[in-house]
Design a protein around this motif. Structure first.
Motif, PDB file in Angstrom:
ATOM      1  N   UNK A  93      33.329  77.349  17.356  1.00  0.00           N
ATOM      2  CA  UNK A  93      32.088  77.073  16.633  1.00  0.00           C
ATOM      3  C   UNK A  93      32.261  77.367  15.154  1.00  0.00           C
ATOM      4  N   UNK A  94      31.788  76.428  14.344  1.00  0.00           N
ATOM      5  CA  UNK A  94      31.862  76.603  12.902  1.00  0.00           C
ATOM      6  C   UNK A  94      30.601  77.273  12.392  1.00  0.00           C
ATOM      7  N   UNK A  95      30.765  78.181  11.472  1.00  0.00           N
ATOM      8  CA  UNK A  95      29.615  78.788  10.807  1.00  0.00           C
ATOM      9  C   UNK A  95      29.377  78.070   9.500  1.00  0.00           C
ATOM     10  N   UNK A  96      28.318  78.411   8.826  1.00  0.00           N
ATOM     11  CA  UNK A  96      27.950  77.728   7.588  1.00  0.00           C
ATOM     12  C   UNK A  96      29.022  77.851   6.521  1.00  0.00           C
ATOM     13  N   UNK A  97      29.838  78.905   6.571  1.00  0.00           N
ATOM     14  CA  UNK A  97      30.859  79.093   5.543  1.00  0.00           C
ATOM     15  C   UNK A  97      32.185  78.422   5.887  1.00  0.00           C
ATOM     16  N   UNK A  98      32.305  77.840   7.080  1.00  0.00           N
ATOM     17  CA  UNK A  98      33.530  77.140   7.453  1.00  0.00           C
ATOM     18  C   UNK A  98      33.596  75.777   6.788  1.00  0.00           C
ATOM     19  N   UNK A  99      34.700  75.072   7.015  1.00  0.00           N
ATOM     20  CA  UNK A  99      34.937  73.790   6.364  1.00  0.00           C
ATOM     21  C   UNK A  99      34.110  72.693   7.028  1.00  0.00           C
ATOM     22  N   UNK A 100      32.927  72.448   6.516  1.00  0.00           N
ATOM     23  CA  UNK A 100      32.018  71.468   7.121  1.00  0.00           C
ATOM     24  C   UNK A 100      32.558  70.059   6.971  1.00  0.00           C
ATOM     25  N   UNK A 101      33.245  69.763   5.869  1.00  0.00           N
ATOM     26  CA  UNK A 101      33.819  68.430   5.675  1.00  0.00           C
ATOM     27  C   UNK A 101      34.767  68.097   6.811  1.00  0.00           C
ATOM     28  N   UNK A 102      35.666  69.016   7.128  1.00  0.00           N
ATOM     29  CA  UNK A 102      36.633  68.789   8.199  1.00  0.00           C
ATOM     30  C   UNK A 102      35.942  68.676   9.553  1.00  0.00           C
ATOM     31  N   UNK A 103      34.942  69.515   9.764  1.00  0.00           N
ATOM     32  CA  UNK A 103      34.209  69.499  11.031  1.00  0.00           C
ATOM     33  C   UNK A 103      33.535  68.143  11.275  1.00  0.00           C
ATOM     34  N   UNK A 104      32.802  67.642  10.286  1.00  0.00           N
ATOM     35  CA  UNK A 104      32.093  66.373  10.436  1.00  0.00           C
ATOM     36  C   UNK A 104      33.074  65.224  10.583  1.00  0.00           C
ATOM     37  N   UNK A 105      34.156  65.242   9.806  1.00  0.00           N
ATOM     38  CA  UNK A 105      35.148  64.180   9.878  1.00  0.00           C
ATOM     39  C   UNK A 105      35.762  64.111  11.280  1.00  0.00           C
ATOM     40  N   UNK A 106      36.122  65.248  11.832  1.00  0.00           N
ATOM     41  CA  UNK A 106      36.737  65.265  13.159  1.00  0.00           C
ATOM     42  C   UNK A 106      35.731  64.864  14.236  1.00  0.00           C
ATOM     43  N   UNK A 107      34.488  65.274  14.067  1.00  0.00           N
ATOM     44  CA  UNK A 107      33.461  64.882  15.032  1.00  0.00           C
ATOM     45  C   UNK A 107      33.272  63.376  15.028  1.00  0.00           C
TER      46      UNK A 107
END
Length: 286
Positions: A93-107
């Motif tokens: 699970x990603x928290x708000x301080x994690x790399x959101x760009x990478x998370x959304x791209x992979x999703x």
């Protein structure tokens, strides 16, 4: 799984309530069906082993073994897996301080991959042929589905023409329906929460002889049960906020397929379109 899902969708309304429960389980959990016994599936669906076996007969299989064998073959050939689940396992699970760009791209990539894994080349070609062979195309998608429906309407009119968009309350549905006949194709977008007006329009068009292509998240959605062809899109919830990437990827595939199939005609149409566009809507020049 295309042929299994198609059999379920075609016969769904005639199934008993208990058989419908099992059928939904088969569509949603092919990995579990591949390793479970009929008795285990009956327990998982709170039905019975007998219900599972009777459903297999109703779908045209000689028994549960034949259905399970075909599910296994599909999983092996497609190297089927749940990309989102793999992603969750690898990243947590990603928290708000994690790399959101990478998370959304992979999703987004995972959703596109899963969507395309459910669309066989054979089904894709049937859908392209249906679009090309129809004399008129009518597109319906309301609320959150209006944006992709509008884009497909715009794009198909450039590459093919004779494509109409139903805009809901501001349109005359009765007039559009009088324009629909057995040579027409209705393309319906339907995602949760499923809009009754979309179902009503597709149902009325089908009664007039039109074929229906549905783009949805569930083969057993209300419009899905009416469709002649169906594209199942893997959309993270809620589709209106997180699911547009795989939907537009599917639409890009459809428009590209139509354009490449009639490349010469498309070249002529695009030249005419550009000429008229320059005459009536001149663009800014430095």
């Amino acid at each position: 799984m295309d042929h299994i899902n198609e059999r379920i969708r075609e016969k769904f309304n005639a199934l008993t309530n208990r058989q419908k429960t099992v059928a939904k389980y088969l569509i949603d959990h092919p990995q579990k069906v591949a390793i479970q016994t009929a008795k285990e599936i009956g327990a998982a669906t709170e039905t019975s082993e007998t219900t599972v076996i009777r459903l297999c007969y109703t779908l045209g299989f000689s028994g549960f073994s034949e259905l399970q064998k075909q599910v296994n073959t599909f999983l092996i050939e497609k190297n089927h897996g749940d990309p989102l689940e793999k992603y969750r396992e690898s990243t947590g699970r990603l928290s708000a301080k994690d790399n959101l760009i990478q998370h959304i791209m992979k999703q987004d990539v995972a959703s596109i991959e899963k969507t395309f894994s459910n669309l066989s080349n054979e089904m894709y070609q049937k859908i392209i042929d249906a679009i090309l062979q129809s004399e008129k195309r009518f597109i319906v998608g309301l609320r959150s589905s209006f944006a992709p429906a509008s884009w497909l309407h715009f794009s198909l009119n450039i590459v093919k023409g004779d494509t109409f968009l139903y805009k809901g309350e501001i349109d005359d549905a009765i007039y559009l329906l009088t324009e629909i006949d057995e040579d027409s194709l209705v393309i319906a977008f339907s995602f949760p929460r499923y809009i009754q007006e979309t179902v009503s329009f597709a149902s009325a068009a089908k009664k007039r002889g039109a074929k229906v292509l549905t783009i949805t998240d569930d083969p057993l959605s209300p419009v899905g049960l009416l469709s002649d062809w169906l594209i199942k899109v893997d959309t993270p919830s809620a589709a209106a906020l997180n699911g547009m990437t795989p939907i537009f990827s599917v639409l890009n595939l459809l428009v590209s397929g139509v354009a490449s199939s009639e490349w010469k005609d498309f070249g002529i149409r695009i030249n005419e379109y550009e000429q008229v566009s320059q005459e009536f809507f001149p663009f800014y020049k430095k």
